[in-house]
Design an enzyme around this catalytic site. Structure first.
Site, PDB file in Angstrom:
ATOM      1  N   CYS A 109      -4.798   2.433  -3.656  1.00  0.00           N
ATOM      2  CA  CYS A 109      -3.590   2.951  -2.995  1.00  0.00           C
ATOM      3  C   CYS A 109      -2.412   1.994  -3.144  1.00  0.00           C
ATOM      4  O   CYS A 109      -1.596   1.853  -2.231  1.00  0.00           O
ATOM      5  CB  CYS A 109      -3.844   3.265  -1.522  1.00  0.00           C
ATOM      6  SG  CYS A 109      -4.929   4.655  -1.292  1.00  0.00           S
TER       7      CYS A 109
ATOM      8  N   GLN B 237      -4.725  -5.156   6.943  1.00  0.00           N
ATOM      9  CA  GLN B 237      -5.707  -6.090   6.390  1.00  0.00           C
ATOM     10  C   GLN B 237      -5.725  -7.426   7.121  1.00  0.00           C
ATOM     11  O   GLN B 237      -6.596  -8.251   6.873  1.00  0.00           O
ATOM     12  CB  GLN B 237      -5.399  -6.349   4.902  1.00  0.00           C
ATOM     13  CG  GLN B 237      -5.498  -5.122   4.026  1.00  0.00           C
ATOM     14  CD  GLN B 237      -6.922  -4.599   3.918  1.00  0.00           C
ATOM     15  OE1 GLN B 237      -7.885  -5.349   4.046  1.00  0.00           O
ATOM     16  NE2 GLN B 237      -7.040  -3.301   3.694  1.00  0.00           N
TER      17      GLN B 237
ATOM     18  N   HIS C  99       0.874  -1.169   0.000  1.00  0.00           N
ATOM     19  CA  HIS C  99       0.000   0.000   0.000  1.00  0.00           C
ATOM     20  C   HIS C  99       0.915   1.224   0.000  1.00  0.00           C
ATOM     21  O   HIS C  99       2.028   1.171   0.521  1.00  0.00           O
ATOM     22  CB  HIS C  99      -0.835  -0.055   1.290  1.00  0.00           C
ATOM     23  CG  HIS C  99      -1.938   0.952   1.390  1.00  0.00           C
ATOM     24  ND1 HIS C  99      -1.703   2.274   1.694  1.00  0.00           N
ATOM     25  CD2 HIS C  99      -3.284   0.824   1.260  1.00  0.00           C
ATOM     26  CE1 HIS C  99      -2.865   2.906   1.750  1.00  0.00           C
ATOM     27  NE2 HIS C  99      -3.840   2.059   1.482  1.00  0.00           N
TER      28      HIS C  99
ATOM     29  N   LYS D 176     -10.402  -1.146  10.128  1.00  0.00           N
ATOM     30  CA  LYS D 176     -10.420  -2.332   9.268  1.00  0.00           C
ATOM     31  C   LYS D 176     -10.913  -3.553  10.057  1.00  0.00           C
ATOM     32  O   LYS D 176     -11.277  -4.566   9.469  1.00  0.00           O
ATOM     33  CB  LYS D 176      -9.019  -2.657   8.735  1.00  0.00           C
ATOM     34  CG  LYS D 176      -8.290  -1.501   8.090  1.00  0.00           C
ATOM     35  CD  LYS D 176      -8.679  -1.284   6.653  1.00  0.00           C
ATOM     36  CE  LYS D 176      -7.666  -0.356   5.994  1.00  0.00           C
ATOM     37  NZ  LYS D 176      -8.205   0.256   4.788  1.00  0.00           N
TER      38      LYS D 176
ATOM     39  N   ASP E 245       2.952  -4.462   8.013  1.00  0.00           N
ATOM     40  CA  ASP E 245       1.725  -3.682   7.853  1.00  0.00           C
ATOM     41  C   ASP E 245       0.573  -4.677   7.992  1.00  0.00           C
ATOM     42  O   ASP E 245       0.318  -5.468   7.088  1.00  0.00           O
ATOM     43  CB  ASP E 245       1.747  -3.007   6.474  1.00  0.00           C
ATOM     44  CG  ASP E 245       0.377  -2.477   6.055  1.00  0.00           C
ATOM     45  OD1 ASP E 245      -0.595  -2.638   6.816  1.00  0.00           O
ATOM     46  OD2 ASP E 245       0.291  -1.922   4.952  1.00  0.00           O
TER      47      ASP E 245
END
Lengths: 414, 141
Positions: free
Chosen positions: A372, A211, A131, A234, A208
């Site tokens: 993104c 998600q 991202h 999220k 990261d």
């Protein structure tokens, strides 16, 4: 009822749906089918109640207050920190920094750890499926330090090229920043294995996890990463709140990022003594209601059970993949063997934006664009994709609604 | 909201856009690119015979709304002078973005199928993409 639906007896999706008030609404006169969960999930009533109850009953600034409400607010805020610690199995609450979300968490690491530890000639390794929030903070750091940003390639299925990764893991790499689950492709990266390799070479690692949290049990100690970043919204929590997990020894050694209240122990014009962790990295009045809501979201996921959620979402993914593949000219972008419930697609002769608008007119919300992650769309040589991303409250009937809307849109456009 | 955006006129212009293709000679060109959705068009402006006005063409890949809008634009504006083209482009952008009424011009009435895009806030940029690139190209030429 199809055979896939018949296998789903253990997960009570209708009970889950009843917990999310927004799922009752209609869009364009049709029941909402919300398939934009990778952008932001919806909130269950318990999260809405937790935020509302905080404002209605306990709101006061945290820490240092002597009055009752301030004590209650502090207990709720710090209680949420402990909930998040347990949720990702961090060793200590000192390792849980509340931020605005994944983006701010990554920027914090880039500017605090990065600017103090990374020098000209060093390399920062990310992947081609990141991202923008795990690309741009490092580019800014590279401009400031003279370090170099290098991307691990991906293959045609949308999986990491692990052979290339082995070549790229050299002594020049000081930090590896990797997405746990790709928002644009759905790929679940083999992060534990990659972190082990990087650690063996003394490379600092950041994941990261924006998600990952809604789909997987995340155990930061088992993963072995140095930093883990997540966003509340999220994972069914509020917007504007997230977490930076960092190993205590690293966070202790890092300089503060932002200055202000909360992060200081003592201030004079000559000298300032910074607070201990985690307050050192939480300048200013924090997002207290957000933290309380995020804590409730973590408890909600634990109550439902992430293993059950993952199993159910996997069945949804398989069914939706199979149904969408039957649409003539439809190509799924991202077919890695290990995927979360995200399906990005294009249809020959149509533009994703037209698909998105026409699908919306059927009451079905999908996202269209580059998500993104422009290097991903460029790699697959598509201008954009349409993306359906599934959550624990989506149903097989909703997959059918999506597929019917896609068929209808395609017929209209071609 | 009913599906008033994808009317047959617009769909026909998308399937078979008019003035589509790069001409051999042109005086100036303008890139019409929206990185958010990947719309990527190029507008070509010919001005060989000033007495006959400009001639507009375009090519590239974009959504149906941007493509149909570029097609209708090229058709409606070809033959107009540079100043008339700039004025018409500015007027159309105002009509779409600020909800102004469309001038009662016989040619411009052809643009009516595009006006429903005003009900779709996420798509307004698609309708004005090519028009903005013409303003920029002519102002810079």
């Amino acid at each position: 009822m199809n055979s896939v639906q018949q296998t789903m007896t253990s997960f009570d999706v209708m009970a889950r749906r009843a917990e999310f008030p927004i799922l009752q609404r209609e869009v364009h006169g049709k029941p909402l089918v919300y398939l934009d969960n990778a952008a932001t999930a919806q909130r269950p009533q318990c999260v809405i109640d937790a935020v509302e109850n905080y404002y209605r009953m306990h709101n006061a600034n945290v820490h240092r207050g002597v009055h009752t409400l301030s004590n209650e607010s502090t207990d709720l805020y710090e209680g949420a920190r402990e909930t998040l610690r347990a949720h990702i199995n961090a060793a200590s609450v000192r390792e849980i920094i509340f931020t605005r979300g994944t983006t701010e968490s990554i920027n914090l690491v880039a500017q605090s750890f990065g600017r103090s530890q990374i020098k000209a000639g060093d390399q920062i390794l990310v992947s081609h499926m990141e991202h923008h929030s795990n690309i741009v903070p490092w580019q800014l750091l590279c401009e400031q330090t003279g370090a170099e940003l290098v991307a691990i390639p991906i293959d045609e299925q949308g999986a990491l090229d692990l052979a290339a990764l082995d070549e790229l893991l050299t002594e020049r790499v000081k930090l590896l920043g990797l997405v746990h689950i790709s928002n644009a492709l759905g790929t679940i990266n083999p992060v534990a294995e990659i972190i082990a390799k990087a650690k063996a070479m003394g490379i600092t690692t950041l994941l990261d996890g924006a998600q990952a949290l809604p789909h997987l049990n995340v155990d930061v100690q088992a993963l072995g990463c140095d930093f883990y970043c997540l966003s509340g919204h999220k994972m069914y929590g509020p917007t504007g709140i997230g977490v930076l997990y960092g190993r205590e020894a690293l966070l202790d050694a890092m300089p503060p990022w932002q200055g202000g209240g909360e992060m200081i122990a003592e201030v004079s014009f000559e000298h300032t003594v910074y607070s201990e962790l985690p307050a050192k990295f939480e300048a200013g009045t924090p997002n207290m209601a957000g933290a309380v809501g995020l804590g409730e979201a973590a408890r909600y996921l634990q109550r439902v059970g992430l293993d059950q959620i993952a199993a159910y979402e996997h069945e949804l993914l398989e069914y939706a993949t199979q149904q969408l593949q039957e649409v003539k000219g439809l190509r799924i972008i991202g077919q890695a063997p290990n995927k979360a419930s995200v399906i990005a697609f294009v249809i020959d002769g149509t533009h994703p934006h037209d698909l998105g608008t026409l699908i919306d007119l059927e009451g079905v919300a999908v996202r269209t664009g580059h998500h993104c992650a422009m290097p991903v769309t460029r790699f697959f040589k598509v201008p954009a994709t349409a993306r359906a991303s599934f959550a624990l409250y989506n149903t097989f009937d909703e997959v059918d609604r999506l597929v019917a809307a896609v068929h209808k849109a395609r017929e209209m456009l071609l | 909201m009913s599906n008033t955006l994808y009317q047959e006129v617009l769909l026909a212009h998308n399937r078979e856009p008019h003035h589509f293709g790069k001409p051999e000679n042109y005086c100036c060109s303008g890139k019409a690119y929206n990185p958010n959705c990947g719309d990527d068009l190029m507008v070509y402006i010919q001005c060989d015979e000033p007495s006959q006005g400009l001639n507009l063409h375009f090519d590239g890949e974009a959504c149906a709304v941007a493509t149909a809008s570029a097609s209708l634009m090229s058709e409606v504006l070809s033959g107009k002078t540079k100043q008339e083209v700039i004025k018409a482009c500015q007027h159309f952008v105002e009509v779409i973005e600020n909800n102004k009424a469309l001038d009662d011009d016989a040619l411009l009435t052809k643009l009516k199928p595009l006006l429903t895009v005003r009900d779709y806030p996420g798509r307004i940029g698609c309708a004005t993409l090519a028009w903005r690139s013409v303003i920029k190209a002519l102002n810079e030429s």
